[in-house]
Design an enzyme around this catalytic site. Structure first.
Site, PDB file in Angstrom:
ATOM      1  N   LYS A 108       2.447  -9.434  -0.402  1.00 58.67           N
ATOM      2  CA  LYS A 108       2.207  -8.622  -1.601  1.00 58.67           C
ATOM      3  C   LYS A 108       3.095  -7.388  -1.498  1.00 58.67           C
ATOM      4  O   LYS A 108       3.001  -6.628  -0.527  1.00 58.67           O
ATOM      5  CB  LYS A 108       0.740  -8.217  -1.714  1.00 58.67           C
ATOM      6  CG  LYS A 108       0.416  -7.453  -3.004  1.00 58.67           C
ATOM      7  CD  LYS A 108      -1.089  -7.208  -3.137  1.00 58.67           C
ATOM      8  CE  LYS A 108      -1.413  -6.599  -4.503  1.00 58.67           C
ATOM      9  NZ  LYS A 108      -0.887  -5.254  -4.693  1.00 58.67           N
ATOM     10  N   ALA A 162      -6.700  -5.529 -10.222  1.00 58.58           N
ATOM     11  CA  ALA A 162      -7.439  -4.667  -9.289  1.00 58.58           C
ATOM     12  C   ALA A 162      -8.332  -3.717 -10.081  1.00 58.58           C
ATOM     13  O   ALA A 162      -9.537  -3.942 -10.197  1.00 58.58           O
ATOM     14  CB  ALA A 162      -6.463  -3.893  -8.402  1.00 58.58           C
ATOM     15  N   GLU A 163      -7.754  -2.671 -10.650  1.00 54.29           N
ATOM     16  CA  GLU A 163      -8.553  -1.675 -11.363  1.00 54.29           C
ATOM     17  C   GLU A 163      -9.260  -2.269 -12.579  1.00 54.29           C
ATOM     18  O   GLU A 163     -10.416  -1.957 -12.849  1.00 54.29           O
ATOM     19  CB  GLU A 163      -7.662  -0.509 -11.791  1.00 54.29           C
ATOM     20  CG  GLU A 163      -8.445   0.724 -12.206  1.00 54.29           C
ATOM     21  CD  GLU A 163      -7.542   1.955 -12.330  1.00 54.29           C
ATOM     22  OE1 GLU A 163      -6.891   2.101 -13.384  1.00 54.29           O
ATOM     23  OE2 GLU A 163      -7.492   2.748 -11.379  1.00 54.29           O
ATOM     24  N   CYS A 200       0.838  -1.208   0.000  1.00 53.70           N
ATOM     25  CA  CYS A 200       0.000   0.000   0.000  1.00 53.70           C
ATOM     26  C   CYS A 200       0.870   1.254   0.000  1.00 53.70           C
ATOM     27  O   CYS A 200       1.711   1.441   0.887  1.00 53.70           O
ATOM     28  CB  CYS A 200      -0.917   0.015   1.217  1.00 53.70           C
ATOM     29  SG  CYS A 200      -2.004   1.469   1.263  1.00 53.70           S
ATOM     30  N   HIS A 252       3.752  -6.302  -7.389  1.00 56.94           N
ATOM     31  CA  HIS A 252       3.179  -5.206  -8.163  1.00 56.94           C
ATOM     32  C   HIS A 252       4.352  -4.470  -8.812  1.00 56.94           C
ATOM     33  O   HIS A 252       5.217  -3.950  -8.117  1.00 56.94           O
ATOM     34  CB  HIS A 252       2.394  -4.274  -7.252  1.00 56.94           C
ATOM     35  CG  HIS A 252       1.640  -3.199  -7.981  1.00 56.94           C
ATOM     36  ND1 HIS A 252       0.646  -2.454  -7.385  1.00 56.94           N
ATOM     37  CD2 HIS A 252       1.713  -2.758  -9.263  1.00 56.94           C
ATOM     38  CE1 HIS A 252       0.162  -1.593  -8.265  1.00 56.94           C
ATOM     39  NE2 HIS A 252       0.803  -1.761  -9.404  1.00 56.94           N
ATOM     40  N   ASN A 255       1.229  -8.339 -10.807  1.00 56.07           N
ATOM     41  CA  ASN A 255       0.169  -7.342 -10.698  1.00 56.07           C
ATOM     42  C   ASN A 255       0.612  -6.060 -11.412  1.00 56.07           C
ATOM     43  O   ASN A 255       1.739  -5.610 -11.221  1.00 56.07           O
ATOM     44  CB  ASN A 255      -0.115  -7.074  -9.215  1.00 56.07           C
ATOM     45  CG  ASN A 255      -1.235  -6.075  -8.971  1.00 56.07           C
ATOM     46  OD1 ASN A 255      -1.232  -5.367  -7.984  1.00 56.07           O
ATOM     47  ND2 ASN A 255      -2.207  -6.015  -9.853  1.00 56.07           N
ATOM     48  N   GLY A 256      -0.270  -5.510 -12.260  1.00 57.21           N
ATOM     49  CA  GLY A 256       0.043  -4.259 -12.955  1.00 57.21           C
ATOM     50  C   GLY A 256      -0.087  -4.380 -14.458  1.00 57.21           C
ATOM     51  O   GLY A 256       0.351  -5.362 -15.055  1.00 57.21           O
TER      52      GLY A 256
END
Length: 466
Positions: A140, A225-226, A101, A168, A201-202
């Site tokens: 993560k 995610a998005e 985060c 990520h 991720n990404g």
């Protein structure tokens, strides 16, 4: 390379990311119906989770269909993280540590990606959690600028006991309008170095991106995610019809309730393309003010009534506002779920520079637009000017923040830097009201004002002598 545990949960390739206020039970079940093979819970705060039964009940919900499932916690205390993990080990397949985060609240609370420089603490945290529970501990993370340091970071976590790593491909500073492109070359290098299962991720906006990422990086699975929020059927390889998938989600919410803010957030993302048309402002406003499930359903039904004839080919859709041709042409009608395309960091920087010049030159107030292309109000322009006049805080002042948490048992907020009771402002205010105290650090003067009120009341009671 792949552990027996990873085999036992079916070697999942299509993963729904942990998302605050977004990856709740109803959303996870929707995604599972549309191709997801593994889901994460939203991030849970370990300190509050261990001390507040109400927080546990409201924020961790699951059911028999909700497997395989990984529960994610944030925190910076090994013992507290281990205690939180024990609460959920029987209801999940693994427990994840949030080390990715990048938000300011994570900086104040000293968790997420703001722990990535404290490797000794991370070793203790992973080790303590591995010893405390019977399910695997996963992590993560975000990358460092250097590929070499990113690889060393991953190897350190693996040696500490991490059984699965999600990487990520962005740094801690790549967020918001400066998000930019994720670096798959870092992920590929880490994949070649570690021996545990790994997710990437990404840069995932469609199923084709998933396949490209798997092919290039050689990871075991891909997390979205998005891309998942704007199209919950992303892993199914289709662009779902917005009102159909939204109504399906609302049916699940009827069975597995969640706060209306979660629902509103999901529908805004599903309908994001449709709401760029001014002709849909009424539906957008209805969604913004919706208070119950019937209100949310009305939004979906109104959109369906307006666009169903176009979808069925009974009418020809004409983009009179130029929305679908403006910028990136996605070659998709607006009533289908589709990715949200951010402007590049360079474009954002240029736009902000132009905006600053416009403000400095006192150009016509009503002609300025914000980052979304909407005309800025007089009030917003004044706020922008105030922000721009503020001096930059020196590094020493920023570095002086401790990142400590309010000492109240159930509060996750950062404590006030000058509070004599070591509380956040809300808890400090409650304490002062209950115990008749003052706090100069928060400028809360309950005791002083009560004494003044008593003196004033006493003066009124004393009769005047003439």
């Amino acid at each position: 390379m792949n552990s027996e545990w990873f085999e036992s949960i079916g070697r999942p390739q299509y993963v729904v990311a942990p998302m605050v206020d977004a990856s709740e039970l109803a959303w996870r079940l929707l995604c599972r119906r549309h191709g997801a093979t593994l889901c994460y819970t939203p991030m849970l705060h370990s300190t509050v989770f261990t001390k507040d039964p109400k927080y546990r009940k409201e924020n961790f919900t699951t059911c028999s269909e909700d497997r395989p499932l990984i529960v994610q916690f944030c925190g910076n205390n090994p013992e507290t993280m281990a205690a939180a993990a024990k609460y959920v080990e029987k209801d999940c397949d693994a427990i994840d540590i949030n080390l990715g985060c990048p938000q300011s609240i994570a900086k104040r609370g000293r968790y997420g990606s703001f722990l990535q420089d404290d490797w000794e603490l991370l070793r203790k945290m992973v080790t303590a959690m591995c010893k405390a529970v019977s399910v695997p501990i996963t992590c993560k993370v975000r990358i460092f600028e250097s590929i070499e340091k990113s690889v060393q970071y991953a190897l350190m976590l693996q040696e500490s006991g991490c059984k699965l790593l999600t990487v990520h491909g962005r740094t801690r500073d790549q967020k918001g309008p400066l998000t930019g492109i994720a670096r798959w070359q870092h992920i590929k290098a880490i994949r070649e170095a570690v021996s545990i299962p790994m997710f990437a991720n990404g840069n995932i906006q469609c199923l084709e991106d998933v396949h490209r990422c798997l092919e290039y990086t050689k990871v075991d699975g891909v997390m979205s995610a998005e891309g998942n929020l704007t199209n919950p059927a992303i892993f199914e390889g289709i662009n779902a019809v917005t009102w159909e998938v939204a109504l399906e989600y609302l049916d699940l919410v009827e069975k597995y309730s969640c706060p209306s803010s979660f629902i509103r957030g999901h529908l805004f993302k599903i309908f994001h393309k449709i709401f760029t048309f001014e002709s849909n402002n009424d539906e957008r406003q209805l969604l913004a003010t919706a208070q119950c499930l019937d209100d949310f359903k009305q939004v979906c039904l109104k959109v369906r009534l307006k666009y169903l004839p176009y979808h069925q080919g009974e009418s020809t859709f004409e983009d009179n506002e130029g929305i679908t041709r403006n910028g990136c042409n996605l070659i998709l009608p607006p009533w289908l779920c589709q990715p949200y395309v951010r402007m590049s960091p360079e474009e954002h920087t240029q736009k902000m520079e132009n905006l600053c010049k416009s403000l400095d030159n006192n150009e016509t107030k009503r002609s300025l637009e914000d980052l979304d292309g909407h005309v800025m109000s007089r009030k917003k322009m004044k706020k922008m000017r105030r922000i721009m006049r503020r001096p930059l805080k020196p590094d020493a002042e920023v570095a002086g923040r401790t990142g400590e948490i309010c000492i109240s048992e159930t509060c996750p907020n950062p404590l006030g830097g000058k509070c004599e009771y070591r509380l956040c402002k809300k808890c400090c205010k409650n304490k002062c009201f209950e115990e008749d105290l003052d706090c100069k650090g928060h400028r809360i003067l309950v005791h002083t004002r009560r004494e003044m009120a008593k003196q004033f009341a006493h003066q009124k009671e004393v009769p005047c002598l003439s």
